[in-house]
Design a protein around this motif. Structure first.
Motif, PDB file in Angstrom:
ATOM      1  N   VAL A 130       0.686   5.266  -0.018  1.00 26.03           N
ATOM      2  CA  VAL A 130      -0.246   6.373   0.215  1.00 26.03           C
ATOM      3  C   VAL A 130       0.519   7.682   0.059  1.00 26.03           C
ATOM      4  CG1 VAL A 130      -1.961   7.381   1.732  1.00 26.03           C
ATOM      5  CG2 VAL A 130      -1.516   4.915   1.839  1.00 26.03           C
ATOM      6  N   HIS A 141       0.847  -1.190   0.000  1.00 25.80           N
ATOM      7  CA  HIS A 141       0.000   0.000   0.000  1.00 25.80           C
ATOM      8  C   HIS A 141       0.886   1.246   0.000  1.00 25.80           C
ATOM      9  CE1 HIS A 141      -3.973  -1.893   0.826  1.00 25.80           C
ATOM     10  NE2 HIS A 141      -3.178  -2.883   1.212  1.00 25.80           N
ATOM     11  N   THR A 175      -2.811   5.059  -3.381  1.00 28.57           N
ATOM     12  CA  THR A 175      -3.871   5.960  -2.947  1.00 28.57           C
ATOM     13  C   THR A 175      -3.290   7.363  -2.804  1.00 28.57           C
ATOM     14  OG1 THR A 175      -4.891   4.174  -1.661  1.00 28.57           O
ATOM     15  CG2 THR A 175      -5.631   6.413  -1.195  1.00 28.57           C
TER      16      THR A 175
END
Length: 221
Positions: free
Chosen positions: A57, A55, A81
């Motif tokens: 970010v 992930h 993201t």
């Protein structure tokens, strides 16, 4: 200054678990495209579980991070993201909420990691189980030598921190907190202790109140 993450040191008191375990790597990044590219290159050359999630970010101003992720050989495992708010703690919490992985490994975007670091974390987590959290040394990659009379005043992030040459369980009264650039925890333990305090941690402001990793590790203890 770049930084190097090292081997793993468990901390806590839990039990050994042999159940299947899914792992997620969480990388918050803020205006460090070149350094993030280097970290991703390290992970591309590391042995990783087939089902691992990574992930990423990006928080604050958009840079080239999304295109770096798209061009990576790990693209299918990457979950990019973007958050408008520049806040490391908010970025970490967003990724934690987005994954159902059992083991969460946190890396900063400006570190160099050895190829074995992820499998070392996973192996330690399987041996010790929930109720432990894990971390390792941070070795400063010095670009410009510091004058000797100023060196004692540098923070550990600049001087480096290497608590042991081998894997150990650190007693609570000897534990000095793992650097947020290089540590791991079971998601179930975070669920009990709570997520990162978003009033703490690096933000777009030069006056950010620090200590978010120490505070969450204190709750975990």
């Amino acid at each position: 200054m770049s930084r190097r993450g090292g081997p793993i040191l468990p901390r806590g008191c839990g039990h050994i678990s042999w159940r299947p375990m899914k792992t997620a790597i969480i990388i918050p990044t803020h205006k460090r495209g070149a350094m993030f590219r280097r970290l991703l290159h390290d992970l591309e050359h590391a042995p990783l579980p087939a089902d691992i999630e990574i992930h990423v970010v990006e928080n604050g101003p958009r840079t080239e991070v999304a295109s770096i992720c798209g061009a990576s050989s790990l693209a299918e495992r990457l979950r990019y993201t973007y958050l408008t708010k520049g806040s490391k703690s908010a970025a970490l919490n967003h990724a934690i909420k987005a994954t159902g992985a059992d083991l969460l490994i946190f890396f900063d975007d400006d570190i160099v990691v050895p190829a074995t670091i992820v499998e070392t974390y996973i192996a330690a987590a399987k041996r010790y189980g929930e109720g432990y959290f894990f971390g390792g040394p941070l070795i400063a990659d010095i670009e410009i030598p510091c004058p000797a009379d100023l060196a004692p005043y540098l923070p550990l992030s600049a001087k480096g921190w290497y608590p042991s040459t081998h894997e150990i369980v650190m007693p609570r009264d000897e534990f000095a907190y793992f650097f947020g650039a290089n540590w791991a925890v079971f998601r179930s333990d975070l669920a009990k202790a709570g997520l990162f305090s978003e009033e703490l941690g690096i933000t777009a402001s030069r006056y950010s109140p620090m200590g978010e990793e120490n505070e969450i590790q204190e709750r975990l203890l």
